[in-house]
Write a protein that holds these residues in place. Structure first.
Motif: not given
Lengths: 202, 804
Positions: B574-587, B634-639
């Motif tokens: 699996r190729i894993e790709v990060g994401n610069l646009r992510l914000g914080k999680e609020t629970a 290969f599989f490619e996954y992103e956050f």
């Protein structure tokens, strides 16, 4: 006296509590090593793969299957549009070249050196048959007692006119190999090369 | 000056030997913390037969004492016994003797006490004691926590196991090791906690984010690990555990020794060695699943009831083999593996560990100082340093054989200061600040593009927690915390990725060098996060019943893996790709705990609901596959992020059928929904229930026999990421099933132990256990390598435990 002592301990408490605050200032001021990270230039890439088919009866009839990945990481470009044309019913001597054109290395040499842990598997839907040549490099898998032919030097016999594909797979560290059946079979390991070209026999 | 007085005093007393002994000594016994008076304390004059007991107001009185220095021993049922010297010269009144009278201390003074030190009073919590931990001397931390209802394990093979609390794991679960928040690159799914379970005395697991004194971002929960406690007395004690597993022919050896001195000084050490060979599934060897684990820790310090000082250092060196057949070359081989239903690589059993493998080295050092202030509380100052090196080795060719593909060094400095105001036992406050600096270095010598970039991270947290006991039956607690995180990364992007993700439009300003190398550009992503966390709870008792409610608001900044990762994880193709646009999680989490307790039954029902905005998860990219150079697809996954709702209920019941036979059940049911995409969340634990019948007889050498049944249902709620793929070599179109969970399964385990006394004070416990009695073939939905091989088969285990 007693109240003094109490004041003193309270003072001490406050001081101790403030200590980390001062450390924060220290923290912020230190460690500012903004050195740029060194770029990584990956070695051991495979950028250029070519499978060269030469007609045994006519050495001007050469068909070369190529796959070129500029940096060895992006998806390679294959030269099969339009599909590559073979002569029906002809016999071809086949060999392979593998290069790392980023680091200017002949990867094939390394693979032949490490023949014990490499193996070519071919596949086709275009009606060829294939044998591994007598001068094909021979290696023996770790833990195996049966030598295998690498599959670098092979002879292919084309059938009647048709269309289909030719697949070339180079497997690194397979766990089992059958080199004398058809196009070869292997399990385990992982692909160094796994490419498929569209071909025409006419 | 003092000495002169002392000499004078001695002179006077020696001259006055003929003097009559007719003095009165009176005073008061009070609590060190809140000055409350202590009734029924025994006050004894050492060297005489005089003693008295304090009255309701804590007063005591002796008569007919001579002019001399008396040694007085004061003892109280819930306190540490104290010896004080008092000069009696004539009548002496108003002597105040303060005793350490404190619940928290009680457990440190009394061995084998049942008092549990809870991290919160109203959140869902479970405590695992040393005796239970010892049963898992050859297991991992997650193997132990898995016995708690609502806690599961996320596996990568059988040696890399990390805890999942209420469906959440990795960065959402923090591990506190001896007061230090573990920074062991816990962000990765195949990064297990770097912990030696044999060094632990107690594990407290808080489900949910309410333990705000530790962190504000533990949305899933906190696992609080405590090493052996130091008992203040003059002794030398320790234990040694040795065990052998038949399945992987693995042996474990662990030993500890502590020396304490009368004055309060102590020094101790502990070491473990664990060596496993290949594990075995019922039908085949799981090749390359060995383990080579070494760990030791040392500590020294001083402890009196007014102050303590502790220096602690631990080191873990863990080498873990990764199942050979999981190291594959793309989707074509993945399909072959699923079709063949057994691993492609099956070799004879060996202890050898080859590539692919992981090697993790973790250093943890800590200095802590505590001081108690009479009538005020306890102050703690702590500095800690951690160094975590993670190397992941793939099978490589030529001169790079044996060179890791990933080589990350994460160093963390932490500083914290806390003050616990506990002088009023009905209203306690804990105030603190925490600072942390972190530096990650990704070694370019690997010759592989960095999966995680170089970065620096600064964290600052400040908190106030409070606990109000309104009356005997009613307690409320509240906590608030502020966190600031600053991330400063140096990330090299390859041009194609930068453009493909549209970063050129949104992030052009972070580019530092457009052409640091051919086809590569250097960026400097900077992130600041300000987070407020809140926890509120209340607890009420009604006779045998008790109800606790807890609400928490927590935030988690995305971790470096979620933001920046970019590379191939060969172990899952699996190729894993990060994401610069992510914000914080609020629970926002709400939980309730209902407890019923009588002499035979102890019942716990814990429902919860957790709404997480911006929940970060990993899913296939639009194409789902990507060619990796010449090696094929290969599989490619992103956050990505979504709004998620997770809810469920945990159930725990203990029932004493007779004096010797007990029954225990723990059951968990959980649902996770992706609200934006209207589908289930991935990797949610399936319904599971565990039943144990235990026989124990203290009169027969403490014989213990138990049978445990574990049932895991099939997970029917899962997102469907399956896709059609044309196999190039054959032209066939195949459904690639990466989503469907494996069938449910049932396992049966047996445990037994017996204890004998050796010499005067020493005991030897012999244990014999069988795991997976019926050698059942099964696959586990929460094992990332489930596509390649069955789980481990039957195992016979012998364990010797020697206490001295």
């Amino acid at each position: 006296m007693k109240s003094n002592l109490l004041n003193f301990t309270k003072m001490k408490t406050i001081k101790l509590f403030i200590l980390p605050m001062l450390a924060l200032a220290l923290f912020a001021s230190c460690s500012d090593d903004d050195d740029s990270p060194a770029p990584v230039n990956p070695p051991e890439l495979i950028t250029d793969v070519a499978i060269i088919f030469t007609n045994a009866a006519d050495d001007t009839d050469v068909v070369t299957l190529t796959a070129v990945s500029a940096d060895g990481i992006v998806e390679p470009t294959l030269n099969d549009e339009p599909p590559l044309v073979f002569t029906a019913n002809a016999t071809y001597n086949v060999t392979v070249t593998i290069f790392d054109n980023v680091n200017d290395e002949n990867i094939l040499e390394e693979i032949v050196d490490e023949v014990d842990e490499h193996f070519f598997v071919y596949a086709t839907t275009a009606g060829f048959t294939m044998v591994r040549d007598a001068d094909d490099p021979v290696g023996t898998l770790e833990g195996s007692s049966t030598p295998h032919k690498l599959g670098l030097e092979t002879t292919w016999t084309a059938g009647a006119a048709t269309t289909g594909t030719i697949t070339v797979q180079l497997i690194h560290e397979p766990t089992s190999i059958a080199s004398d059946v058809g196009f070869g079979a292997a399990s385990g390991g992982e692909f160094d090369i796994n490419q498929t070209w569209d071909v025409v026999l006419q | 000056m003092k000495n002169i007085f002392l000499i004078l005093f001695i002179l006077i007393t020696s001259f006055g030997s003929s003097q009559e002994c007719n003095n009165v000594l009176s005073g008061k016994i009070s609590d060190f913390h809140d000055n409350s008076t202590l009734e029924n304390a025994t006050i004894k004059l050492i060297g005489t037969n005089k003693f008295t007991i304090s009255d309701k107001q804590g007063n005591f009185k002796f008569e007919k004492l001579c002019d001399k220095t008396y040694k007085i021993e004061v003892s109280h049922i819930a306190c540490e016994t104290k010896i004080v010297s008092i000069d009696v010269q004539g009548d002496t009144y108003d002597v105040v003797i303060k005793l350490e009278h404190h619940l928290e201390q009680l457990s440190e003074v009394t061995v084998n006490t049942t008092v549990t030190r809870k991290e919160t009073k109203t959140a869902q919590e479970a405590v695992i004691k040393a005796s239970e931990i010892e049963e898992f001397s050859s297991g991992s931390l997650a193997d132990i926590t898995e016995t708690i209802a609502g806690v599961s394990s996320l596996n990568t093979g059988n040696n890399i196991v990390k805890p999942i609390i209420h469906g959440l794991h990795s960065s959402r679960v923090i591990t506190m090791q001896n007061g230090v928040r573990m920074q062991d690159q816990e962000w990765g799914m195949e990064h297990a906690p770097t912990v030696d379970v044999n060094a632990l005395q107690e594990i407290t697991l808080v489900k949910g984010a309410s333990a705000l004194a530790y962190s504000g971002d533990a949305i899933g929960g906190a696992i609080v690990l405590k090493p052996s406690r130091i008992y203040k007395r003059d002794s030398l004690f320790g234990k040694t555990i040795a065990s052998y597993n038949s399945n992987n022919r693995g042996y474990t050896f662990s030993s500890s020794l502590t020396k304490t001195f009368e004055k309060g000084w102590y020094v101790g050490g502990q070491g473990s060695y664990r060596r496993f060979g290949d594990s075995q599934a019922p039908d085949y060897v799981l090749s390359n699943t060995g383990l080579d684990f070494k760990a030791f820790s040392v500590q020294a310090g001083y402890r009196s009831f007014e102050q303590s000082f502790n220096v602690y250092y631990s080191y873990v060196d863990n080498e873990i083999g990764i199942l050979s057949s999981a190291h594959i070359g793309g989707i074509d081989q993945f399909i072959q593996s699923i079709e063949s239903q057994q691993p492609a690589t099956i070799r004879d059993f060996t202890y050898d560990i080859r590539d692919p493998r992981q090697r993790i080295k973790h250093h943890l050092a800590k200095v802590e100082y505590q001081k108690r202030f009479s009538n005020l509380g306890k102050f703690t100052l702590q500095y800690d340093y951690q160094s975590n090196q993670r190397q992941e080795f793939d099978r490589r060719r030529g001169e790079f054989r044996g060179v890791p593909s990933i080589d990350l060094l994460l160093q963390t400095h932490g500083l914290q200061s806390k003050f616990l105001f506990d002088s009023n036992s009905n209203r306690k406050y804990n105030v603190g600040i925490q600072l942390q600096y972190q530096d990650n270095f990704a070694d370019p010598a690997t010759g592989v593009f960095r999966l995680i970039p170089d970065f620096e991270r600064y964290d600052m947290g400040a908190f106030v927690t409070s606990e109000w006991e309104l009356n005997n039956d009613y307690l409320v607690e509240g906590a608030i915390r502020y966190d600031f995180n600053h991330i400063d990364a140096q990330k090299i992007y390859r041009d194609f990725r930068w453009e493909e993700r549209g970063y050129q439009e949104d992030f052009a300003d972070i580019i530092v060098d457009e052409d640091i190398a051919p086809g590569q550009l250097l960026t400097n992503p900077l992130y600041d996060f300000h987070n407020i966390s809140v926890a509120l709870g209340a607890k009420k008792s009604f006779g045998n019943h008790e109800i606790a409610l807890n609400y928490s608001l927590s935030n988690r900044a995305p971790n470096p893996s979620e933001l920046f990762s970019d590379g191939l994880h060969q172990s899952v193709a699996r190729i894993e790709v990060g994401n610069l646009r992510l914000g914080k999680e609020t629970a926002n989490q709400l939980s309730a705990t209902y407890t019923y307790q009588n002499s035979k039954l102890n019942l716990l029902i814990e429902p919860y609901v957790n709404r997480i905005d911006n929940y970060i998860f990993i899913a296939p990219t639009a194409l789902g596959i990507r060619a990796q150079g010449q090696a094929g697809f290969f599989f490619e996954y992103e956050f990505l992020s979504t709004d998620a709702l997770i809810y469920g209920v945990d159930l725990n019941a203990d029932y004493s059928i007779t004096e010797n036979i007990s029954f225990q059940n723990s059951t968990a049911f959980i649902i996770g929904d992706d609200l934006d995409n209207d589908e289930p969340l991935i990797d949610m634990p399936p319904f599971n229930t565990r039943n144990t019948v235990q026989y124990q007889n203290k009169n027969w050498s403490n014989l213990s026999l138990g049978l445990t049944s574990e049932l895991f249902a099939m997970q029917n709620n899962f997102p469907d990421y399956n896709f059609l793929y044309t196999v190039p070599s054959t032209g066939e179109e195949v459904l690639v099933d990466v989503s469907t969970p494996p069938s449910g399964y049932h396992l049966l385990h047996f445990n037994s132990s017996i204890e004998t006394k050796l010499f005067k004070k020493n005991t030897l416990e012999i244990g014999f256990n069988i795991q997976n009695i019926f050698n059942t073939n099964y696959r586990n939905y929460l094992n990332r390598l489930r596509f390649f091989a069955d789980e481990v088969g039957r195992n016979f285990q012998i364990q010797l435990k020697f206490n001295y």
